[in-house]
Write an enzyme that holds these catalytic residues in place. Structure first.
Site, PDB file in Angstrom:
ATOM      1  N   LYS A 115      56.286  46.569  43.659  1.00 35.70           N
ATOM      2  CA  LYS A 115      56.962  46.116  42.407  1.00 35.70           C
ATOM      3  C   LYS A 115      58.327  46.327  42.190  1.00 35.70           C
ATOM      4  O   LYS A 115      58.973  45.334  41.297  1.00 35.70           O
ATOM      5  CB  LYS A 115      56.333  46.932  41.154  1.00 35.70           C
ATOM      6  CG  LYS A 115      54.780  46.602  41.185  1.00 35.70           C
ATOM      7  CD  LYS A 115      53.961  47.137  39.741  1.00 35.70           C
ATOM      8  CE  LYS A 115      52.573  46.539  39.758  1.00 35.70           C
ATOM      9  NZ  LYS A 115      51.870  47.414  38.914  1.00 35.70           N
ATOM     10  N   LYS A 197      47.224  40.243  48.650  1.00 35.03           N
ATOM     11  CA  LYS A 197      45.785  40.257  47.711  1.00 35.03           C
ATOM     12  C   LYS A 197      46.118  39.404  46.540  1.00 35.03           C
ATOM     13  O   LYS A 197      47.379  39.067  46.221  1.00 35.03           O
ATOM     14  CB  LYS A 197      46.042  41.485  47.426  1.00 35.03           C
ATOM     15  CG  LYS A 197      46.782  42.393  46.180  1.00 35.03           C
ATOM     16  CD  LYS A 197      46.801  43.552  45.784  1.00 35.03           C
ATOM     17  CE  LYS A 197      47.838  43.960  44.644  1.00 35.03           C
ATOM     18  NZ  LYS A 197      47.560  45.212  44.197  1.00 35.03           N
ATOM     19  N   LYS A 200      47.980  38.292  39.738  1.00 34.40           N
ATOM     20  CA  LYS A 200      48.139  37.345  38.656  1.00 34.40           C
ATOM     21  C   LYS A 200      49.782  36.781  38.826  1.00 34.40           C
ATOM     22  O   LYS A 200      50.109  35.780  38.335  1.00 34.40           O
ATOM     23  CB  LYS A 200      48.253  38.158  37.278  1.00 34.40           C
ATOM     24  CG  LYS A 200      48.967  39.193  37.004  1.00 34.40           C
ATOM     25  CD  LYS A 200      48.761  39.936  35.786  1.00 34.40           C
ATOM     26  CE  LYS A 200      49.698  41.104  35.981  1.00 34.40           C
ATOM     27  NZ  LYS A 200      49.494  42.215  36.696  1.00 34.40           N
TER      28      LYS A 200
HETATM   29  P1  TYM Z   1      44.869  47.449  38.329  1.00 31.09           P
HETATM   30  O1  TYM Z   1      44.977  47.306  36.699  1.00 31.09           O
HETATM   31  O2  TYM Z   1      46.110  46.622  39.080  1.00 31.09           O
HETATM   32  O3  TYM Z   1      43.515  46.832  38.866  1.00 31.09           O
HETATM   33  C1  TYM Z   1      42.322  47.301  38.397  1.00 31.09           C
HETATM   34  C2  TYM Z   1      41.309  47.430  39.462  1.00 31.09           C
HETATM   35  O4  TYM Z   1      41.102  46.416  40.067  1.00 31.09           O
HETATM   36  C3  TYM Z   1      41.507  46.619  41.556  1.00 31.09           C
HETATM   37  N1  TYM Z   1      41.822  45.463  42.249  1.00 31.09           N
HETATM   38  C4  TYM Z   1      41.516  44.674  43.182  1.00 31.09           C
HETATM   39  N2  TYM Z   1      40.562  44.919  44.045  1.00 31.09           N
HETATM   40  C5  TYM Z   1      40.276  44.004  45.013  1.00 31.09           C
HETATM   41  N3  TYM Z   1      40.981  42.915  45.525  1.00 31.09           N
HETATM   42  C6  TYM Z   1      42.145  42.697  44.551  1.00 31.09           C
HETATM   43  N4  TYM Z   1      42.959  41.804  44.985  1.00 31.09           N
HETATM   44  C7  TYM Z   1      42.470  43.543  43.642  1.00 31.09           C
HETATM   45  N5  TYM Z   1      43.570  43.634  42.674  1.00 31.09           N
HETATM   46  C8  TYM Z   1      43.097  44.674  41.755  1.00 31.09           C
HETATM   47  C9  TYM Z   1      42.310  47.681  41.663  1.00 31.09           C
HETATM   48  O5  TYM Z   1      41.974  48.405  42.987  1.00 31.09           O
HETATM   49  C10 TYM Z   1      41.646  48.636  40.481  1.00 31.09           C
HETATM   50  O6  TYM Z   1      40.822  49.288  40.837  1.00 31.09           O
HETATM   51  N6  TYM Z   1      46.897  51.853  38.743  1.00 31.09           N
HETATM   52  C11 TYM Z   1      45.691  51.186  38.514  1.00 31.09           C
HETATM   53  C12 TYM Z   1      45.141  51.545  37.130  1.00 31.09           C
HETATM   54  C13 TYM Z   1      44.848  53.020  36.691  1.00 31.09           C
HETATM   55  C14 TYM Z   1      43.688  53.734  37.339  1.00 31.09           C
HETATM   56  C15 TYM Z   1      43.863  55.008  36.639  1.00 31.09           C
HETATM   57  C16 TYM Z   1      42.885  53.455  38.123  1.00 31.09           C
HETATM   58  C17 TYM Z   1      45.667  53.875  35.892  1.00 31.09           C
HETATM   59  N7  TYM Z   1      44.744  55.023  35.844  1.00 31.09           N
HETATM   60  C18 TYM Z   1      43.050  56.176  37.165  1.00 31.09           C
HETATM   61  C19 TYM Z   1      41.857  54.580  38.444  1.00 31.09           C
HETATM   62  C20 TYM Z   1      42.038  55.913  37.913  1.00 31.09           C
HETATM   63  C21 TYM Z   1      45.957  49.722  38.571  1.00 31.09           C
HETATM   64  O7  TYM Z   1      47.185  49.358  38.251  1.00 31.09           O
HETATM   65  O8  TYM Z   1      44.891  48.834  38.679  1.00 31.09           O
END
Ligand code: TYM
Length: 333
Positions: A115, A197, A200
């Site tokens: 990022k 991956k 968006k």
């Molecule tokens: P975030 O919002 O980017 O994504 C949410 C969930 O989607 C999964 N994900 C994917 N899985 C498979 N292929 C992909 N291309 C892909 N893109 C996203 C992510 O692994 C996630 O499970 N930091 C986290 C949010 C968060 C969180 C937490 C998660 C904040 N606090 C506590 C678990 C526990 C995040 O940015 O996910």
């Protein structure tokens, strides 16, 4: 803390419309944990502002995401479903955990490196300490399991290190959480860039859950297959990343095994295969899209559910935070 059932916690950012990666890697698995675990699900709007957000858009996306989580099958009466900024304990514990997290550890986080490379004009301290806020989310609820996609594994590992360090000093304050990563859909790749991956930030190759069926079909028909000359559907992640990603998506959408899918498309060209994957995804996402649209018609009810979720979350989080404050030596008010 004595618990009847184990606790599951997960979160998702309202920083953009949710896509097939979020859905396959996380959301569609979340409801299944409700039978065996006490589940907590969070719309992490405080994480979202590590990148610049338009305030009105962030508000709209937070409500939409809350509705989408219910549409995916999260029951707000059985689970705790809430918006992170409604529960100030998260930011408060994150500060304390910052003092138990090393600069070197945060510097090694892949997501921070990615990022900060993408947003070189806004490498703010929040982007850097993002994982300590995530650790606070998880640790506040004495979480046992954290269902996430593969890309979040490193953050959960860091959470464990922070918890271990804290417990090492003050005794058993935090439960040690473990990442649970699905076998299917853990890493959905972009349709236009199968080597990275789905995200968006590359919209051409990103299928959004709320996309209309025609749009989904268009994106799949234009999906990058591979530069080899054999027009044949065969799973090989390194030689045929595009086709392999489409096969993974097909299997995740239909529940079919990889072997069955490969024999189904054996001898058929990409011209048949790509629309078939598109159709499978349209059918898989249709109920979520329709239910989200229905829920968004009653904003009053969504607000009531948000208040209910925040109250339940604050009562659990409050217990952990009080214990932590006492342990570190803060005076009671
Ligand atoms: P975030 O919002 O980017 O994504 C949410 C969930 O989607 C999964 N994900 C994917 N899985 C498979 N292929 C992909 N291309 C892909 N893109 C996203 C992510 O692994 C996630 O499970 N930091 C986290 C949010 C968060 C969180 C937490 C998660 C904040 N606090 C506590 C678990 C526990 C995040 O940015 O996910």
């Amino acid at each position: 803390m004595i618990k009847d059932r184990k606790i599951s916690f997960s979160g998702i950012q309202p920083s953009g419309d949710i896509h097939l990666g979020n859905y396959m890697g996380a959301l569609r698995h979340w409801p299944t944990y409700q039978d065996a675990y006490d589940c907590v699900y969070c719309v992490v709007d405080q994480h979202a502002i590590t990148l610049r957000q338009e305030p009105a858009v962030l508000r709209r996306r937070s409500v939409e995401l809350f509705a989408q989580l219910i549409a995916c099958g999260i029951d707000p009466d059985r689970s705790i479903l809430f918006v992170q900024s409604h529960v100030p304990h998260h930011a408060e514990l994150a500060w304390i955990l910052n003092c138990f997290t090393m600069f070197g550890e945060l510097s090694r986080m892949t997501q921070f490196k990615d990022k900060s490379a993408k947003h070189a004009d806004n490498i703010n301290a929040g982007l850097f300490t993002y994982p300590t806020l995530m650790a606070a989310d998880i640790l506040l609820y004495q979480t046992d399991i954290v269902p996430v996609g593969e890309d979040q594994r490193q953050h959960v590992e860091l959470t464990r290190d922070i918890a271990q360090r804290f417990n090492g000093v003050y005794g058993d304050v935090f439960t040690m959480p473990e990442a649970v990563i699905p076998r299917q859909g853990a890493r959905v790749m972009g349709l236009s860039t199968p080597e990275s991956k789905m995200s968006k930030s590359i919209p051409e190759g990103c299928v959004f859950v709320m996309d209309k069926p025609e749009e989904i079909m268009r994106k799949f028909k234009r999906a990058v297959t591979d530069s080899d000359t054999e027009n044949c559907v065969r799973y090989d992640r390194s030689a045929k990343p595009g086709v392999s990603n489409l096969l993974d998506i097909y299997c995740a959408a239909t529940g079919e095994s990889l072997e069955a899918a490969q024999s189904r498309f054996a001898g058929q060209g990409y011209g048949v295969f790509k629309p078939a994957v598109g159709e499978a995804v349209v059918e898989c996402l249709r109920p979520v899209r329709e239910e989200t649209e229905r829920l968004l018609n009653d904003k009053g009810e969504l607000e009531r559910l948000m208040r209910q979720g925040a109250e339940k979350a604050a009562s659990v989080a409050g217990r952990t935070l009080s214990k932590v404050k006492k342990k570190v030596g803060f005076l009671p008010r």
